[in-house]
Scaffold this motif. Structure first.
Motif, PDB file in Angstrom:
ATOM      1  N   ASN A  60       0.824  -1.207   0.000  1.00 53.73           N
ATOM      2  CA  ASN A  60       0.000   0.000   0.000  1.00 53.73           C
ATOM      3  C   ASN A  60       0.858   1.257   0.000  1.00 53.73           C
ATOM      4  O   ASN A  60       0.392   2.334   0.346  1.00 53.73           O
ATOM      5  N   THR A  61       2.152   1.091  -0.372  1.00 46.86           N
ATOM      6  CA  THR A  61       3.086   2.218  -0.316  1.00 46.86           C
ATOM      7  C   THR A  61       3.923   2.289  -1.587  1.00 46.86           C
ATOM      8  O   THR A  61       4.617   1.336  -1.931  1.00 46.86           O
ATOM      9  N   LEU A  62       3.835   3.411  -2.261  1.00 44.67           N
ATOM     10  CA  LEU A  62       4.688   3.671  -3.416  1.00 44.67           C
ATOM     11  C   LEU A  62       5.940   4.402  -2.951  1.00 44.67           C
ATOM     12  O   LEU A  62       5.850   5.432  -2.284  1.00 44.67           O
ATOM     13  N   VAL A  63       7.112   3.872  -3.315  1.00 43.71           N
ATOM     14  CA  VAL A  63       8.385   4.527  -3.021  1.00 43.71           C
ATOM     15  C   VAL A  63       9.037   4.905  -4.343  1.00 43.71           C
ATOM     16  O   VAL A  63       9.221   4.061  -5.215  1.00 43.71           O
ATOM     17  N   VAL A  64       9.372   6.169  -4.497  1.00 41.73           N
ATOM     18  CA  VAL A  64      10.084   6.645  -5.676  1.00 41.73           C
ATOM     19  C   VAL A  64      11.418   7.237  -5.238  1.00 41.73           C
ATOM     20  O   VAL A  64      11.465   8.038  -4.309  1.00 41.73           O
ATOM     21  N   TRP A  65      12.494   6.804  -5.877  1.00 42.55           N
ATOM     22  CA  TRP A  65      13.855   7.323  -5.605  1.00 42.55           C
ATOM     23  C   TRP A  65      14.350   7.968  -6.880  1.00 42.55           C
ATOM     24  O   TRP A  65      14.317   7.369  -7.948  1.00 42.55           O
ATOM     25  N   ILE A  66      14.794   9.239  -6.770  1.00 44.32           N
ATOM     26  CA  ILE A  66      15.283   9.949  -7.954  1.00 44.32           C
ATOM     27  C   ILE A  66      16.362  10.938  -7.540  1.00 44.32           C
ATOM     28  O   ILE A  66      16.310  11.499  -6.446  1.00 44.32           O
ATOM     29  N   SER A  67      17.346  11.131  -8.409  1.00 40.13           N
ATOM     30  CA  SER A  67      18.392  12.110  -8.133  1.00 40.13           C
ATOM     31  C   SER A  67      17.933  13.494  -8.574  1.00 40.13           C
ATOM     32  O   SER A  67      16.938  13.635  -9.283  1.00 40.13           O
ATOM     33  N   ASP A  68      18.659  14.533  -8.124  1.00 36.87           N
ATOM     34  CA  ASP A  68      18.223  15.900  -8.409  1.00 36.87           C
ATOM     35  C   ASP A  68      18.993  16.576  -9.537  1.00 36.87           C
ATOM     36  O   ASP A  68      18.569  17.625 -10.015  1.00 36.87           O
ATOM     37  N   ASN A  69      20.108  16.021  -9.944  1.00 32.16           N
ATOM     38  CA  ASN A  69      20.864  16.557 -11.083  1.00 32.16           C
ATOM     39  C   ASN A  69      22.032  15.630 -11.373  1.00 32.16           C
ATOM     40  O   ASN A  69      22.288  14.678 -10.631  1.00 32.16           O
ATOM     41  N   GLY A  70      22.758  15.931 -12.439  1.00 31.10           N
ATOM     42  CA  GLY A  70      23.923  15.130 -12.787  1.00 31.10           C
ATOM     43  C   GLY A  70      25.087  15.364 -11.850  1.00 31.10           C
ATOM     44  O   GLY A  70      25.033  16.224 -10.974  1.00 31.10           O
ATOM     45  N   PRO A  81      19.415   8.899 -12.454  1.00 32.37           N
ATOM     46  CA  PRO A  81      18.894   7.619 -11.995  1.00 32.37           C
ATOM     47  C   PRO A  81      17.550   7.811 -11.285  1.00 32.37           C
ATOM     48  O   PRO A  81      17.362   8.792 -10.564  1.00 32.37           O
ATOM     49  N   ALA A  82      16.638   6.881 -11.501  1.00 34.29           N
ATOM     50  CA  ALA A  82      15.338   6.924 -10.819  1.00 34.29           C
ATOM     51  C   ALA A  82      14.745   5.527 -10.769  1.00 34.29           C
ATOM     52  O   ALA A  82      14.935   4.732 -11.693  1.00 34.29           O
ATOM     53  N   MET A  83      14.045   5.246  -9.689  1.00 35.68           N
ATOM     54  CA  MET A  83      13.412   3.940  -9.495  1.00 35.68           C
ATOM     55  C   MET A  83      12.063   4.116  -8.816  1.00 35.68           C
ATOM     56  O   MET A  83      11.865   5.079  -8.078  1.00 35.68           O
ATOM     57  N   ALA A  84      11.159   3.194  -9.077  1.00 38.08           N
ATOM     58  CA  ALA A  84       9.866   3.174  -8.391  1.00 38.08           C
ATOM     59  C   ALA A  84       9.590   1.762  -7.901  1.00 38.08           C
ATOM     60  O   ALA A  84       9.817   0.788  -8.629  1.00 38.08           O
ATOM     61  N   TRP A  85       9.090   1.645  -6.685  1.00 40.57           N
ATOM     62  CA  TRP A  85       8.908   0.350  -5.995  1.00 40.57           C
ATOM     63  C   TRP A  85       7.518   0.323  -5.378  1.00 40.57           C
ATOM     64  O   TRP A  85       7.150   1.228  -4.631  1.00 40.57           O
ATOM     65  N   TRP A  86       6.747  -0.676  -5.732  1.00 44.62           N
ATOM     66  CA  TRP A  86       5.382  -0.802  -5.198  1.00 44.62           C
ATOM     67  C   TRP A  86       4.953  -2.257  -5.346  1.00 44.62           C
ATOM     68  O   TRP A  86       4.341  -2.635  -6.335  1.00 44.62           O
ATOM     69  N   PRO A  87       5.303  -3.118  -4.386  1.00 43.50           N
ATOM     70  CA  PRO A  87       5.023  -4.558  -4.512  1.00 43.50           C
ATOM     71  C   PRO A  87       3.536  -4.827  -4.761  1.00 43.50           C
ATOM     72  O   PRO A  87       2.670  -4.234  -4.123  1.00 43.50           O
ATOM     73  N   GLY A  88       3.287  -5.711  -5.703  1.00 47.94           N
ATOM     74  CA  GLY A  88       1.913  -6.083  -6.003  1.00 47.94           C
ATOM     75  C   GLY A  88       1.207  -5.132  -6.950  1.00 47.94           C
ATOM     76  O   GLY A  88       0.114  -5.425  -7.433  1.00 47.94           O
ATOM     77  N   MET A  89       1.833  -3.975  -7.198  1.00 45.49           N
ATOM     78  CA  MET A  89       1.228  -2.983  -8.075  1.00 45.49           C
ATOM     79  C   MET A  89       2.104  -2.698  -9.302  1.00 45.49           C
ATOM     80  O   MET A  89       1.613  -2.602 -10.417  1.00 45.49           O
ATOM     81  N   LEU A 126       3.469   3.622 -14.323  1.00 44.83           N
ATOM     82  CA  LEU A 126       3.793   2.815 -13.140  1.00 44.83           C
ATOM     83  C   LEU A 126       3.034   1.492 -13.139  1.00 44.83           C
ATOM     84  O   LEU A 126       3.609   0.432 -12.872  1.00 44.83           O
ATOM     85  N   LEU A 127       1.760   1.535 -13.455  1.00 43.14           N
ATOM     86  CA  LEU A 127       0.910   0.353 -13.298  1.00 43.14           C
ATOM     87  C   LEU A 127       0.891  -0.562 -14.524  1.00 43.14           C
ATOM     88  O   LEU A 127       0.696  -1.769 -14.385  1.00 43.14           O
ATOM     89  N   LEU A 128       1.111  -0.004 -15.718  1.00 46.81           N
ATOM     90  CA  LEU A 128       1.010  -0.799 -16.943  1.00 46.81           C
ATOM     91  C   LEU A 128       2.350  -1.026 -17.635  1.00 46.81           C
ATOM     92  O   LEU A 128       2.468  -1.882 -18.493  1.00 46.81           O
ATOM     93  N   GLY A 129       3.374  -0.222 -17.267  1.00 48.70           N
ATOM     94  CA  GLY A 129       4.715  -0.472 -17.782  1.00 48.70           C
ATOM     95  C   GLY A 129       5.061   0.288 -19.038  1.00 48.70           C
ATOM     96  O   GLY A 129       4.361   1.215 -19.469  1.00 48.70           O
ATOM     97  N   GLU A 130       6.175  -0.145 -19.653  1.00 48.15           N
ATOM     98  CA  GLU A 130       6.764   0.563 -20.791  1.00 48.15           C
ATOM     99  C   GLU A 130       5.750   0.760 -21.912  1.00 48.15           C
ATOM    100  O   GLU A 130       4.934  -0.120 -22.197  1.00 48.15           O
ATOM    101  N   GLY A 131       5.829   1.949 -22.518  1.00 49.92           N
ATOM    102  CA  GLY A 131       4.912   2.282 -23.595  1.00 49.92           C
ATOM    103  C   GLY A 131       3.658   2.994 -23.136  1.00 49.92           C
ATOM    104  O   GLY A 131       2.882   3.486 -23.961  1.00 49.92           O
ATOM    105  N   HIS A 132       3.461   3.063 -21.808  1.00 48.07           N
ATOM    106  CA  HIS A 132       2.256   3.703 -21.285  1.00 48.07           C
ATOM    107  C   HIS A 132       2.556   5.051 -20.629  1.00 48.07           C
ATOM    108  O   HIS A 132       1.684   5.628 -19.970  1.00 48.07           O
ATOM    109  N   GLY A 133       3.793   5.536 -20.793  1.00 51.65           N
ATOM    110  CA  GLY A 133       4.097   6.878 -20.317  1.00 51.65           C
ATOM    111  C   GLY A 133       3.326   7.908 -21.117  1.00 51.65           C
ATOM    112  O   GLY A 133       3.017   7.693 -22.294  1.00 51.65           O
ATOM    113  N   ARG A 134       3.011   9.049 -20.496  1.00 48.83           N
ATOM    114  CA  ARG A 134       2.165  10.049 -21.147  1.00 48.83           C
ATOM    115  C   ARG A 134       2.933  11.309 -21.520  1.00 48.83           C
ATOM    116  O   ARG A 134       2.343  12.344 -21.799  1.00 48.83           O
ATOM    117  N   ARG A 135       4.264  11.227 -21.522  1.00 50.66           N
ATOM    118  CA  ARG A 135       5.081  12.395 -21.866  1.00 50.66           C
ATOM    119  C   ARG A 135       5.904  12.077 -23.116  1.00 50.66           C
ATOM    120  O   ARG A 135       6.634  11.089 -23.153  1.00 50.66           O
TER     121      ARG A 135
END
Length: 369
Positions: free
Chosen positions: A239-249, A278-286, A331-340
């Motif tokens: 029930n918890t989304l964790v996103v890790w991302i850096s702020d610049n190069g 670098p960036a990662m998103a973690w949400w088990p089961g989702m 996040l939920l459907l994976g590659e190809g479903h980004g909206r940008r």
């Protein structure tokens, strides 16, 4: 979860913190450059932060780490929507000023630029800038008080002490709020990847103990393990989304306290090496495990996506431009479903580069921020 191949931040640290907190490019806010001690600029109270948006939908909100969006009370996180905040005021450099010793028994920051620091008291006499307080504990509606001990005083020990206390408080906060009937939001602007190292982790396996950033990353890795272990043990991982991302190069010029990238450019550039991080998103089961999507993601998107997941999109102000795009589908459907499919990169107040799908044009050569 997923590791992003095309995640973007702003070219430097203060602008990236504006983007993630407001969902807006910094050029819209007037706060365009890295803040230094003594500046009176800061995040305008008229901006609406993600903490304010989520608070309006019943979330507990808290932040730990490097605020770096203004030193004055009106800029402070406890006055920008956060119920609780344990935060440092400045970027990483001033921690090096009081203790510019040659490398001895722990990783130290860059040295030569800081040899002429006259001490906190003399510096205040010379400039009027008070460096005696490096961080605060703030509570919404109650104001703030200085952090006591090593974590609250500029110096070579501060960042490690601050990080150790932060993860202790974060895990405690999660345990407390896991039992609440209200959801929680944490913004952890870790001091990891600043210019100080970790004495505790400098001799960990595979760590180059001269490189301060290497030991700092080892410390941060250990802290993230504590975070994930706590989410699992409290039964709220799914029930918890964790996103890790850096702020610049990375800052190549600051070895031995800098990292390296396989991309051209560095911190401050609108070249890929300055803004693609670098960036990662973690949400088990989702989020399906072991994904590496190439879809574009920008820091501002996290604002809008968090509002969508929280059912709080009606709280996003309608009287201004929000640059963030809802990336829930990615996040939920994976590659190809980004909206940008487009990205604007600002170099200070100038439009520096544009990426459209697989093409990028560089317009300005400035070292923004």
């Amino acid at each position: 979860g997923m590791a992003f191949w095309s995640a973007y931040a702003e070219p430097s640290c203060t602008p990236s913190r504006i983007a993630i907190n407001t969902g807006r490019h910094p050029v819209r806010t007037g706060l365009l450059s890295v803040l230094w001690p003594g500046q009176i600029d800061g995040l305008s109270p008229k901006e609406e932060t993600i903490a304010e948006v989520l608070s309006g939908s019943g979330y507990h909100t808290a932040m730990w780490g490097k605020w770096h969006l203004g030193d004055l009370p009106e800029h402070a996180p406890e006055n920008q929507g956060y119920d609780y905040a344990y935060y440092g005021l400045f970027n990483g450099a001033p921690d090096a000023w009081p203790a510019s010793e040659i490398y001895t028994e722990q990783p130290t920051p860059v040295k030569a630029p800081f040899f002429d620091f006259p001490g906190v008291e003399e510096y205040k006499k010379m400039t009027g800038i008070d460096l005696s307080i490096a961080g605060y504990i703030g509570e919404k509606g109650k104001g703030r008080k200085p952090i006591e001990g090593a974590a609250g005083k500029l110096g070579i020990e501060r960042q490690e002490a601050f990080e150790e206390e932060s993860i202790k408080q974060i895990t405690s906060y999660i345990k407390k709020n896991a039992k609440s009937n209200k959801p929680f939001f944490i913004y952890w602007a870790t001091y990891c990847a600043q210019i100080h190292g970790s004495k505790k982790h400098m001799n960990d396996p595979y760590v180059d103990n001269v490189n301060a950033q290497a030991s700092e990353m080892a410390m941060h890795n250990a802290h993230l393990k504590q975070l994930f272990d706590t989410l699992k043990s409290e039964g709220i991982a799914e029930n918890t989304l964790v996103v890790w991302i850096s702020d610049n190069g990375p800052m190549y010029a600051f070895y031995p306290t800098a990292g390296y990238s396989w991309l051209r450019g560095a911190k401050g550039d609108v070249l890929e090496g300055g803004v693609r991080v670098p960036a990662m998103a973690w949400w088990p089961g989702m989020i399906e495990p072991d994904q590496s999507p190439t879809d574009m993601l920008h820091l501002t998107d996290l604002f809008t996506t968090a509002a969508r997941l929280a059912g709080a999109t009606d709280k996003i102000p309608a009287d201004r431009i929000t640059d963030g795009i809802d990336q829930t589908a990615l996040l939920l459907l994976g590659e190809g479903h980004g909206r940008r499919n487009m990205m604007f990169h600002y170099s200070g107040g100038q439009l520096g580069a544009i990426r459209f799908e697989d093409y990028k044009v560089h317009l300005k050569g400035q070292h923004g921020g």
